[in-house]
Enzyme design. Structure first.
Site, PDB file in Angstrom:
ATOM      1  CB  SER A 156      36.787  83.537 -23.453  1.00 42.34           C
ATOM      2  OG  SER A 156      38.173  83.621 -23.191  1.00 42.34           O
ATOM      3  CE1 TYR A 169      36.012  81.049 -18.403  1.00 40.01           C
ATOM      4  CE2 TYR A 169      37.847  81.190 -19.949  1.00 40.01           C
ATOM      5  CZ  TYR A 169      36.788  81.777 -19.288  1.00 40.01           C
ATOM      6  OH  TYR A 169      36.495  83.106 -19.507  1.00 40.01           O
TER       7      TYR A 169
END
Length: 264
Positions: A156, A169
């Site tokens: 990401s 995350y």
């Protein structure tokens, strides 16, 4: 979600880049995973998708793959558990006959404004789903992967710029970058390529499930292109990394992120 994410069912046109290959995709029931499954199928690959419990979504992905003329095996289970990964791989190989591509895409995220609010249970679950599963899936697949196989991990943009409200995350996504680079070096002599894709703000069901409505409404507006991307706009990066087009690339990360420069 309104509007519904675009999976490429009506737009992606394949050219046989993955003809005769078989892939397993975690988190393949919706979002980026679904778009990758559709693109792979349109490029000639059979696919197995692994998902948690979204059975209706998995059926829809299966329909899309089968409409592209390829086989799709839908396997329910928690990829944070090593036995689930082993059983999924064995079933995929048994039913599809081979395994050439592993896509580690499953993820979860839980917004927290303070690190003090991240419970041990949330921390462990996020790491199990997002990074432990990559280890478990590759360990299960290794004996089936031959020369020319490809492993692709979904990281990401948060791995590079961080996220003040998704600390755990973002940490797992940073770990996936290190995992990709380390495994690529480890498997280079076996001619198994390992690369990753680091999407920016992509319009997927994970977004609606993770954030407050006011944040969802403006999601993606802060990148140079001023909009969220669609899963169908990310899937070609996975096709490139799965195909011989990227034959001289390993340990690398592609960045479909709407123009954000992350120097990674």
């Amino acid at each position: 979600m309104k509007p519904q994410p675009e999976s490429g069912e009506d737009s992606y046109r394949g050219s046989g880049k993955l003809l005769g290959k078989a892939a397993i995709i975690t988190g393949g029931d919706s979002g980026i995973g679904r778009a990758v499954a559709v693109a792979f199928a349109r490029e000639g690959a059979d696919v197995a998708i692994v998902y948690l419990n979204e059975h209706q979504d998995a059926r829809e992905t299966t329909r899309m793959v089968e409409e592209a003329g390829r086989r799709c095996i839908a396997i329910a289970g928690d990829v944070g558990e090593p036995d689930v990964c082993h059983e999924a791989v064995e079933r995929a190989v048994r039913e599809l006959g081979r395994m050439d591509i592993v896509v580690n895409n499953a993820a979860e995220q839980h917004e927290q404004e303070s690190i003090e609010n991240i419970t041990p249970e949330q921390l462990l679950k996020t790491f199990q789903t997002n990074i432990f599963s990559c280890f478990y899936m590759v360990q299960a697949a290794m004996r089936h992967l031959g020369e020319g196989a490809a492993i692709i991990n979904t990281t990401s943009v948060t791995a590079y710029r961080g996220s003040d409200h998704l600390i755990d995350y973002a940490s797992t996504k940073g770990a996936i970058v290190a995992f990709t680079r380390s495994l690529a070096t480890n498997l280079a002599e076996k001619n198994i390529r390992v690369n990753a894709v680091a999407p920016g703000p992509i319009w997927t069901p994970l977004i609606a499930a993770s954030f407050e409505p006011k944040e969802v409404k403006k999601f993606g507006s802060d990148v140079p292109m001023k909009r969220a991307g669609q899963p169908a706009e990310v899937a070609p990066s996975f096709v490139f990394l799965a195909s011989d087009d990227s034959i001289y690339m390993t340990g690398q990360v592609l960045h479909p992120n709407g123009g954000e420069v992350v120097n990674g």
